[in-house]
Design a protein around this motif. Structure first.
Motif, PDB file in Angstrom:
ATOM      1  N   ARG A 140       0.835  -1.206   0.000  1.00 15.05           N
ATOM      2  CA  ARG A 140       0.000   0.000   0.000  1.00 15.05           C
ATOM      3  C   ARG A 140       0.867   1.252   0.000  1.00 15.05           C
ATOM      4  O   ARG A 140       0.597   2.215  -0.722  1.00 15.05           O
ATOM      5  N   ASN A 141       1.936   1.244   0.807  1.00  6.88           N
ATOM      6  CA  ASN A 141       2.825   2.401   0.857  1.00  6.88           C
ATOM      7  C   ASN A 141       3.511   2.646  -0.476  1.00  6.88           C
ATOM      8  O   ASN A 141       3.699   3.796  -0.893  1.00  6.88           O
ATOM      9  N   VAL A 142       3.920   1.560  -1.162  1.00  5.90           N
ATOM     10  CA  VAL A 142       4.573   1.708  -2.455  1.00  5.90           C
ATOM     11  C   VAL A 142       3.624   2.365  -3.456  1.00  5.90           C
ATOM     12  O   VAL A 142       4.006   3.273  -4.199  1.00  5.90           O
ATOM     13  N   ILE A 143       2.369   1.915  -3.479  1.00  2.63           N
ATOM     14  CA  ILE A 143       1.390   2.494  -4.403  1.00  2.63           C
ATOM     15  C   ILE A 143       1.193   3.979  -4.113  1.00  2.63           C
ATOM     16  O   ILE A 143       1.144   4.815  -5.031  1.00  2.63           O
ATOM     17  N   ASP A 144       1.085   4.332  -2.842  1.00  2.75           N
ATOM     18  CA  ASP A 144       0.894   5.737  -2.489  1.00  2.75           C
ATOM     19  C   ASP A 144       2.106   6.577  -2.863  1.00  2.75           C
ATOM     20  O   ASP A 144       1.968   7.717  -3.336  1.00  2.75           O
ATOM     21  N   LEU A 145       3.317   6.043  -2.683  1.00  2.27           N
ATOM     22  CA  LEU A 145       4.519   6.778  -3.060  1.00  2.27           C
ATOM     23  C   LEU A 145       4.612   6.967  -4.567  1.00  2.27           C
ATOM     24  O   LEU A 145       5.210   7.939  -5.041  1.00  2.27           O
ATOM     25  N   LEU A 146       4.016   6.044  -5.317  1.00  3.39           N
ATOM     26  CA  LEU A 146       3.963   6.192  -6.770  1.00  3.39           C
ATOM     27  C   LEU A 146       2.903   7.206  -7.210  1.00  3.39           C
ATOM     28  O   LEU A 146       2.789   7.510  -8.386  1.00  3.39           O
ATOM     29  N   GLY A 147       2.119   7.689  -6.241  1.00  6.01           N
ATOM     30  CA  GLY A 147       1.068   8.644  -6.576  1.00  6.01           C
ATOM     31  C   GLY A 147      -0.229   7.998  -6.988  1.00  6.01           C
ATOM     32  O   GLY A 147      -1.073   8.627  -7.633  1.00  6.01           O
ATOM     33  N   GLY A 148      -0.425   6.727  -6.603  1.00 10.25           N
ATOM     34  CA  GLY A 148      -1.625   6.000  -6.985  1.00 10.25           C
ATOM     35  C   GLY A 148      -1.453   5.321  -8.331  1.00 10.25           C
ATOM     36  O   GLY A 148      -0.431   5.474  -9.012  1.00 10.25           O
ATOM     37  N   VAL A 149      -2.445   4.539  -8.713  1.00  7.66           N
ATOM     38  CA  VAL A 149      -2.401   3.799  -9.970  1.00  7.66           C
ATOM     39  C   VAL A 149      -3.731   3.944 -10.692  1.00  7.66           C
ATOM     40  O   VAL A 149      -4.765   4.174 -10.074  1.00  7.66           O
ATOM     41  N   ASN A 150      -3.685   3.808 -12.006  1.00  5.53           N
ATOM     42  CA  ASN A 150      -4.897   3.858 -12.819  1.00  5.53           C
ATOM     43  C   ASN A 150      -5.397   2.438 -13.037  1.00  5.53           C
ATOM     44  O   ASN A 150      -4.730   1.625 -13.659  1.00  5.53           O
ATOM     45  N   MET A 151      -6.577   2.118 -12.504  1.00  2.06           N
ATOM     46  CA  MET A 151      -7.150   0.785 -12.605  1.00  2.06           C
ATOM     47  C   MET A 151      -8.385   0.832 -13.491  1.00  2.06           C
ATOM     48  O   MET A 151      -9.256   1.686 -13.322  1.00  2.06           O
ATOM     49  N   CYS A 152      -8.456  -0.096 -14.429  1.00  8.03           N
ATOM     50  CA  CYS A 152      -9.606  -0.183 -15.326  1.00  8.03           C
ATOM     51  C   CYS A 152     -10.539  -1.291 -14.840  1.00  8.03           C
ATOM     52  O   CYS A 152     -10.193  -2.468 -14.895  1.00  8.03           O
ATOM     53  N   VAL A 153     -11.704  -0.901 -14.350  1.00  4.23           N
ATOM     54  CA  VAL A 153     -12.689  -1.824 -13.788  1.00  4.23           C
ATOM     55  C   VAL A 153     -13.610  -2.294 -14.902  1.00  4.23           C
ATOM     56  O   VAL A 153     -14.229  -1.470 -15.587  1.00  4.23           O
ATOM     57  N   ARG A 154     -13.710  -3.587 -15.086  1.00  4.52           N
ATOM     58  CA  ARG A 154     -14.537  -4.139 -16.169  1.00  4.52           C
ATOM     59  C   ARG A 154     -15.966  -4.409 -15.726  1.00  4.52           C
ATOM     60  O   ARG A 154     -16.906  -4.211 -16.480  1.00  4.52           O
ATOM     61  N   THR A 155     -16.115  -4.929 -14.516  1.00  3.80           N
ATOM     62  CA  THR A 155     -17.428  -5.277 -13.984  1.00  3.80           C
ATOM     63  C   THR A 155     -17.609  -4.599 -12.637  1.00  3.80           C
ATOM     64  O   THR A 155     -16.665  -4.533 -11.849  1.00  3.80           O
ATOM     65  N   GLU A 156     -18.791  -4.094 -12.345  1.00  4.23           N
ATOM     66  CA  GLU A 156     -19.031  -3.439 -11.067  1.00  4.23           C
ATOM     67  C   GLU A 156     -18.679  -4.369  -9.916  1.00  4.23           C
ATOM     68  O   GLU A 156     -19.092  -5.532  -9.886  1.00  4.23           O
ATOM     69  N   VAL A 157     -17.916  -3.841  -8.975  1.00  3.09           N
ATOM     70  CA  VAL A 157     -17.435  -4.633  -7.849  1.00  3.09           C
ATOM     71  C   VAL A 157     -17.869  -3.959  -6.554  1.00  3.09           C
ATOM     72  O   VAL A 157     -17.616  -2.765  -6.353  1.00  3.09           O
ATOM     73  N   HIS A 158     -18.500  -4.724  -5.666  1.00  6.74           N
ATOM     74  CA  HIS A 158     -18.905  -4.239  -4.351  1.00  6.74           C
ATOM     75  C   HIS A 158     -17.959  -4.813  -3.309  1.00  6.74           C
ATOM     76  O   HIS A 158     -17.799  -6.033  -3.198  1.00  6.74           O
ATOM     77  N   SER A 159     -17.327  -3.948  -2.549  1.00  4.73           N
ATOM     78  CA  SER A 159     -16.406  -4.407  -1.515  1.00  4.73           C
ATOM     79  C   SER A 159     -17.178  -4.890  -0.302  1.00  4.73           C
ATOM     80  O   SER A 159     -18.015  -4.160   0.249  1.00  4.73           O
ATOM     81  N   ILE A 160     -16.876  -6.112   0.133  1.00  8.07           N
ATOM     82  CA  ILE A 160     -17.505  -6.637   1.341  1.00  8.07           C
ATOM     83  C   ILE A 160     -16.754  -6.172   2.579  1.00  8.07           C
ATOM     84  O   ILE A 160     -17.180  -6.432   3.707  1.00  8.07           O
ATOM     85  N   HIS A 161     -15.640  -5.463   2.383  1.00 10.00           N
ATOM     86  CA  HIS A 161     -14.823  -5.030   3.512  1.00 10.00           C
ATOM     87  C   HIS A 161     -15.041  -3.563   3.868  1.00 10.00           C
ATOM     88  O   HIS A 161     -14.982  -3.194   5.033  1.00 10.00           O
ATOM     89  N   THR A 162     -15.290  -2.714   2.850  1.00 11.28           N
ATOM     90  CA  THR A 162     -15.408  -1.277   3.102  1.00 11.28           C
ATOM     91  C   THR A 162     -16.703  -0.685   2.583  1.00 11.28           C
ATOM     92  O   THR A 162     -16.936   0.514   2.775  1.00 11.28           O
ATOM     93  N   ASP A 163     -17.544  -1.488   1.898  1.00  8.32           N
ATOM     94  CA  ASP A 163     -18.781  -1.014   1.285  1.00  8.32           C
ATOM     95  C   ASP A 163     -18.533  -0.088   0.091  1.00  8.32           C
ATOM     96  O   ASP A 163     -19.464   0.544  -0.414  1.00  8.32           O
TER      97      ASP A 163
END
Length: 356
Positions: free
Chosen positions: A189-212
């Motif tokens: 997580r820290n590495v991703i944040d230091l990179l300034g985040g990432v661009n993710m392409c979501v294909r299908t709607e995803v509902h998180s069961i951990h954070t809503d």
């Protein structure tokens, strides 16, 4: 590294086969944008920094930040002292967070990285977390049948958990590893944040069961917490855990792309921070090979020549518990990884291979 799901319950008898078998919906996806570099997305930062600070300086800095442990069981370790010929590495994602000291740690990311001789092509083999295996005795565990990701937990997590997991994989596949890396959740997580985040392409709607959170289709910028939340999910997805494996590969590809976009060459302070974050995220077992030699060997590996591989398998319910079982022993995949015929296997089984 990527975490999700609940613990599996062991099988008390040898596969009293029941329930309906199913194959993953449509087979593994083939995202054109996905690119992944050896080291589960973290080594990409090291290789990007390579051109900035030089190999020897980089290796020296990295050596001072990483933790070294014996992650491979003796039965899972090769006797090699060089990197000539094919390389097989075990990469394990741990869900350890800062302050975690208990033994109940799981791993839902198990990757076998196979690089054929010449080090110009690579294959990232994702082992299903729910794969039914025989876990040998070790670390106080008496041995038995269960999901493969419980081997890490039964071993107590950390070094001993990785050893029991590697022994389980060696018994299942016959593969002996040239090294291993254990990556923790918080560090990635820290590495991703230091990179300034990432661009993710979501294909299908995803509902998180951990954070809503709800991840809507389309390409979007994600920080470390959001990206890891996204790749944790597997419920209600058409391919279940197979889709999650693809999302994990997508994240690694997005990290590679982002690392190439950052101004590492003109920002030595950022390079130092990234090296520190990568080093703090890894526990490494190089099997006696210097880190400098490993980085040098992998430096010529082209991202365009890497492939994602999923183990031929399907879901099956046994004693009212959902497992993943191999299709025909993996249809020769493990034999190909052990030998020199992985390119031929990939060409003959395109359903299970993704060009990254």
């Amino acid at each position: 590294m990527f975490i999700s799901g609940s613990r599996g319950r062991g099988v008390t008898a040898r596969t009293a086969r029941g329930g309906a078998a199913r194959t993953p919906g449509g087979g593994p996806g083939r995202p054109r944008w996905a690119r992944v570099l050896l080291g589960a997305g973290l080594a990409v930062v090291l290789l990007a920094a390579l051109a900035v600070v030089g190999l020897r300086v980089l290796a020296d800095r990295y050596e001072r930040t990483i933790t070294r442990e014996q992650l491979l069981a003796p039965a899972a370790r090769t006797a090699r002292t060089d990197l000539d010929g094919p390389i097989n590495y075990l990469l394990v994602g741990s869900d350890r967070r800062p302050g975690d000291i208990g033994p109940q740690q799981r791993t839902d990311t198990i990757l076998i990285v196979h690089v054929p001789a010449g080090l110009r092509t690579g294959y990232l083999v994702s082992v299903p977390r729910d794969l039914l295996v025989t876990i040998p005795p070790g670390a106080g565990y008496p041995g038995g049948e269960d999901k493969i990701n419980t081997a890490y937990e039964y071993g107590g997590g950390g070094q001993h958990g990785a050893q029991l997991l590697s022994a389980t994989l060696a018994r299942l596949t016959g593969i002996r590893f040239d090294g291993a890396a254990l990556v923790d959740f918080a560090g990635l997580r820290n590495v991703i944040d230091l990179l300034g985040g990432v661009n993710m392409c979501v294909r299908t709607e995803v509902h998180s069961i951990h954070t809503d959170r709800v991840f809507h289709p389309g390409c979007q910028q994600m920080d470390g917490a959001q990206a890891l939340d996204y790749v944790r999910q597997r419920y209600d997805l058409p391919g279940g855990d197979y889709d999650r494996q693809t999302h994990q590969q997508q994240l690694l590809g997005a990290m590679l792309k982002r690392a190439g976009e950052t101004r590492l060459r003109s920002d030595p302070i950022q390079v130092h921070r990234l090296i520190q974050a990568v080093g703090n995220s890894l526990t490494l077992d190089t099997n006696g090979i210097p880190v400098e030699d490993l980085l040098l060997a992998m430096h010529g590996l082209s991202a365009e020549a890497l492939h994602g591989v999923q183990v031929p398998s399907h879901a099956q319910t046994i004693n009212q518990v959902s497992y993943v079982v191999l299709d025909g022993g993996g249809r020769g995949l493990f034999e190909a990884v052990r030998g020199t015929r992985m390119p031929e296997w990939a060409e003959a089984h395109p359903r299970w291979v993704t060009r990254l």
